[in-house]
Design a protein around this motif. Structure first.
Motif, PDB file in Angstrom:
ATOM      1  N   ARG A   1      -8.331   6.300   0.944  1.00  7.31           N
ATOM      2  CA  ARG A   1      -8.923   7.348   1.166  1.00  7.31           C
ATOM      3  C   ARG A   1     -10.693   7.527   1.211  1.00  7.31           C
ATOM      4  O   ARG A   1     -10.552   8.070   2.039  1.00  7.31           O
TER       5      ARG A   1
ATOM      6  N   ASN B   1      -5.808   4.460  -4.143  1.00  7.04           N
ATOM      7  CA  ASN B   1      -5.576   5.684  -3.048  1.00  7.04           C
ATOM      8  C   ASN B   1      -7.320   6.418  -2.802  1.00  7.04           C
ATOM      9  O   ASN B   1      -7.398   6.110  -1.898  1.00  7.04           O
ATOM     10  N   LYS B   2      -8.042   6.524  -3.312  1.00  6.00           N
ATOM     11  CA  LYS B   2      -8.943   5.893  -3.869  1.00  6.00           C
ATOM     12  C   LYS B   2      -9.672   5.345  -3.251  1.00  6.00           C
ATOM     13  O   LYS B   2     -10.551   5.643  -1.833  1.00  6.00           O
TER      14      LYS B   2
ATOM     15  N   LYS C   1       0.894   3.769  -3.360  1.00  2.80           N
ATOM     16  CA  LYS C   1       0.094   5.147  -2.845  1.00  2.80           C
ATOM     17  C   LYS C   1      -0.518   5.610  -4.037  1.00  2.80           C
ATOM     18  O   LYS C   1      -1.285   6.609  -3.700  1.00  2.80           O
TER      19      LYS C   1
ATOM     20  N   LYS D   1       0.788  -1.324  -0.590  1.00  2.00           N
ATOM     21  CA  LYS D   1       0.094  -0.166  -0.283  1.00  2.00           C
ATOM     22  C   LYS D   1       1.315   1.248  -0.576  1.00  2.00           C
ATOM     23  O   LYS D   1       0.348   2.475  -0.918  1.00  2.00           O
TER      24      LYS D   1
END
Length: 455
Positions: A402, A398-399, A392, A388
Motif C-alpha cells: 500500500r 501489506n505495508k 494481505k 499477495k
C-alpha cells in the motif's frame, strides 16, 4: 526355500505419459514433513509484493499537439483506441492511442476554449465551446492523412448549431440522433435541426450547468450538475426535471457506471468523490477520500470495477469500486493540474489531459507487462497475485503493497488536511461533551453530503 521380496513400481507413476510431458513428481503432503512451508510461502509473498512495486512503471507515452490545457476528452463508442480531445486553444484532435498518432487535427475548431466533445453516429464528432457554437465534424476525413509541410488542411464542419450562451458540456444519445448540451440551461438538440428541440430546467433553478451525461442503459435519462451545487435528473421523454439534490459543495464532473445503470459517480470540489444510487439520493453509497485538492474529472472503467479521477493536486488516482481509500496514485514532475481523465475501451490504459497541454497514457495497473506474455509467465504472475491476496493481512506485505511515493507538496498537503480534520473532530467531540445530553448528536459523514432533495 528363500522368500524374495521384489519392489515393483508402476511406470505411469514415475515416467511421462507422452513424449514432451513433464516427469511426474511425488510429494508427501503431510504438514509434519514440511515445518518451514509457511515461512517459505510468506517470503515468496513478500518478494511478490516487492516485485510488483519494482515493476510499477505506469507511464506509457505522451500525446502532443495541444498548445493549452486539455479540458475535455471522449472515447469513441465500440472502439478500443480512438479518443478525441479538446483544448483551451480551440484545437480539436482525434488520437489513435495504439499507434500514438493523430487521425484528425483541427487547430481552430472554436474561438476560445473547447468545453465539450463527444462522438456521434457514423464516425462524426460533436464539439462545443465558449463561442456559443456547436459544430459537427466528419472524423473520417482525417484518417490516413499526414500533415504536409504547409500544415494540415483546414477542415470545415458539416453543421453549425448556434446557441444563445456559452456551452460547458455536450453528450450524445446512445441510439438516436439526439444530443444534450449544458449552458445556462440543459437543451436537447436533433442533429437534423438547427435549433434546440427542447429546454429542460427546473422553474426555480438559476444555475450554470457544468456537465451533462446520458445514462448508458436507460438512454432517455439525463443527468446534469450545476454551479449552484445541484445534481439533477431529467427524462427527455417527458421533457422535464424529475429529481434534484443540493450538495454541500459543487461537483465538477459526473460519470454513469457502465455495469450498474442506477449508479452515478460525482467528482466534488471538497476533494472527495461520491457514488449515488439514483433510487435513493439522500445519501451517497460510498465516499472516496484521498485527493488533497478539488477533483476535476472522473471516468468509469468499462468493467465497472474501477474508476479514474484527476485532481487540482496534479495527480491521477485509480480507485476500486466500493473501496474508499488507498487508491493507486500516478504523477510526474511536469504534469500540471489534471482537467480530464478517461479509460480506454479495453480497460488496460488510462488517459489524462492536464494544464500543460499533454494527453498522457498510463497503464491501468502499474506493474502490468506490455506485449506478449508466455503461458509460463502468466502462471507465475497468477501465482504471485494469489500469494499477495493470501498474505494481505501480514503487516510487512501489506505495508509494501500500500505504500506509494507522493510528491512533497501533495504529501505535506495531505498531512495538513489530516491535522485539520482531526482538530475539527476534537472540537465537535468537546462541544458534545459540554452540551446538554442529546442536544448535539453526532451525524454520520454520509448524512452531511446532501443538504436538500427536490422532486
Amino acid at each position: 526355500m528363500v522368500k524374495i521380496s521384489v519392489l515393483q513400481h508402476a511406470p505411469s507413476a514415475h515416467l511421462p505419459a507422452r513424449p514432451g510431458d513433464p516427469t511426474p513428481t511425488s510429494r508427501n503432503l503431510d504438514p509434519l514433513m514440511h515445518p518451514f512451508a509457511r515461512a517459505r510461502e510468506r517470503t515468496r509473498a513478500l518478494n511478490a509484493a516487492k516485485m510488483e512495486r519494482m515493476f510499477a512503471k505506469p507511464f506509457v507515452a505522451s500525446l502532443e499537439g495541444h498548445v493549452d490545457a486539455v479540458e475535455t476528452m471522449a472515447r469513441k463508442p465500440e472502439t478500443l483506441d480512438i479518443v478525441a480531445s479538446g483544448s483551451w486553444d480551440g484545437g480539436l484532435i482525434v488520437h489513435d492511442v495504439s499507434r500514438r498518432s493523430k487521425l484528425l487535427h483541427i487547430e481552430d475548431a472554436h474561438k476560445g476554449k473547447v468545453s465539450g466533445v463527444c462522438f456521434s453516429q457514423d464516425d462524426r464528432l460533436l464539439s462545443c465551446g465558449v463561442d456559443r457554437n456547436i459544430k459537427l465534424w466528419d472524423s473520417r476525413k482525417g484518417f490516413g492523412e499526414e500533415d504536409s509541410e504547409a500544415g494540415p488542411p483546414q477542415q470545415k464542419p458539416l453543421s453549425i448549431y448556434p446557441g444563445k450562451a456559452a456551452f460547458n458540456s455536450i453528450d450524445h444519445h446512445r441510439y438516436d440522433p439526439l444530443f444534450a448540451t449544458g449552458s445556462n440551461l440543459v437543451q436537447v438538440w436533433d442533429e437534423t435541426k438547427s435549433a434546440a428541440v427542447s429546454n429542460l430546467t427546473l422553474p426555480t433553478s438559476t444555475e450554470t450547468v457544468t456537465a451533462v451525461r446520458f445514462n448508458l442503459a436507460e438512454a432517455s435519462v439525463l443527468a446534469s450538475i450545476g454551479s449552484d451545487r445541484s445534481f439533477t435528473l431529467y427524462d427527455i421523454r417527458t421533457g422535464k426535471a424529475e429529481r434534484r439534490i443540493i450538495m454541500q459543495m459543487r461537483s465538477n464532473a459526473l460519470s454513469w457506471s457502465p455495469t450498474f445503470p442506477t449508479t452515478v459517480l460525482l467528482a466534488s470540489e471538497d476533494h472527495n468523490l461520491y457514488t449515488f444510487d439514483i433510487r435513493s439520493l439522500n445519501t451517497p453509497t460510498q465516499i472516496y477520500k484521498a485527493h488533497v485538492a478539488a477533483v476535476m474529472s472522473c471516468d468509469w472503467s468499462p468493467t465497472g470495477l474501477e474508476f479514474v479521477s484527476g485532481g487540482w493536486d496534479r495527480t491521477v488516482r485509480i480507485w476500486k469500486e466500493g473501496v474508499g481509500t488507498q487508491p493507486e496514485v500516478y504523477h510526474t514532475k511536469r504534469m500540471q493540474r489534471v482537467m480530464s481523465t478517461l479509460y480506454t475501451g479495453d480497460a488496460r490504459f488510462v488517459l489524462s489531459g492536464s494544464d500543460d497541454g499533454n494527453v498522457r497514457i498510463w497503464k491501468a495497473h502499474a506493474s502490468d507487462k506490455l506485449g506478449i506474455i508466455t503461458a509460463r509467465e502468466r502462471a507465475a504472475i497468477e501465482y504471485r497475485e494469489s500469494l499477495k491476496a493470501r498474505w494481505k493481512a501480514d503487516a510487512e506485505v501489506n505495508k509494501i503493497a500500500r505504500t506509494r511515493h507522493l510528491p512533497k507538496p501533495v504529501y505535506k498537503a495531505a498531512q495538513l488536511k489530516r491535522t485539520m480534520l482531526e482538530a475539527q473532530r476534537v472540537k465537535e467531540e468537546r462541544r458534545r461533551k459540554h452540551s446538554r445530553a442529546g442536544e448535539n448528536k453526532p451525524k454520520a459523514e454520509r448524512k452531511k453530503v446532501v443538504i436538500a432533495e427536490q422532486s
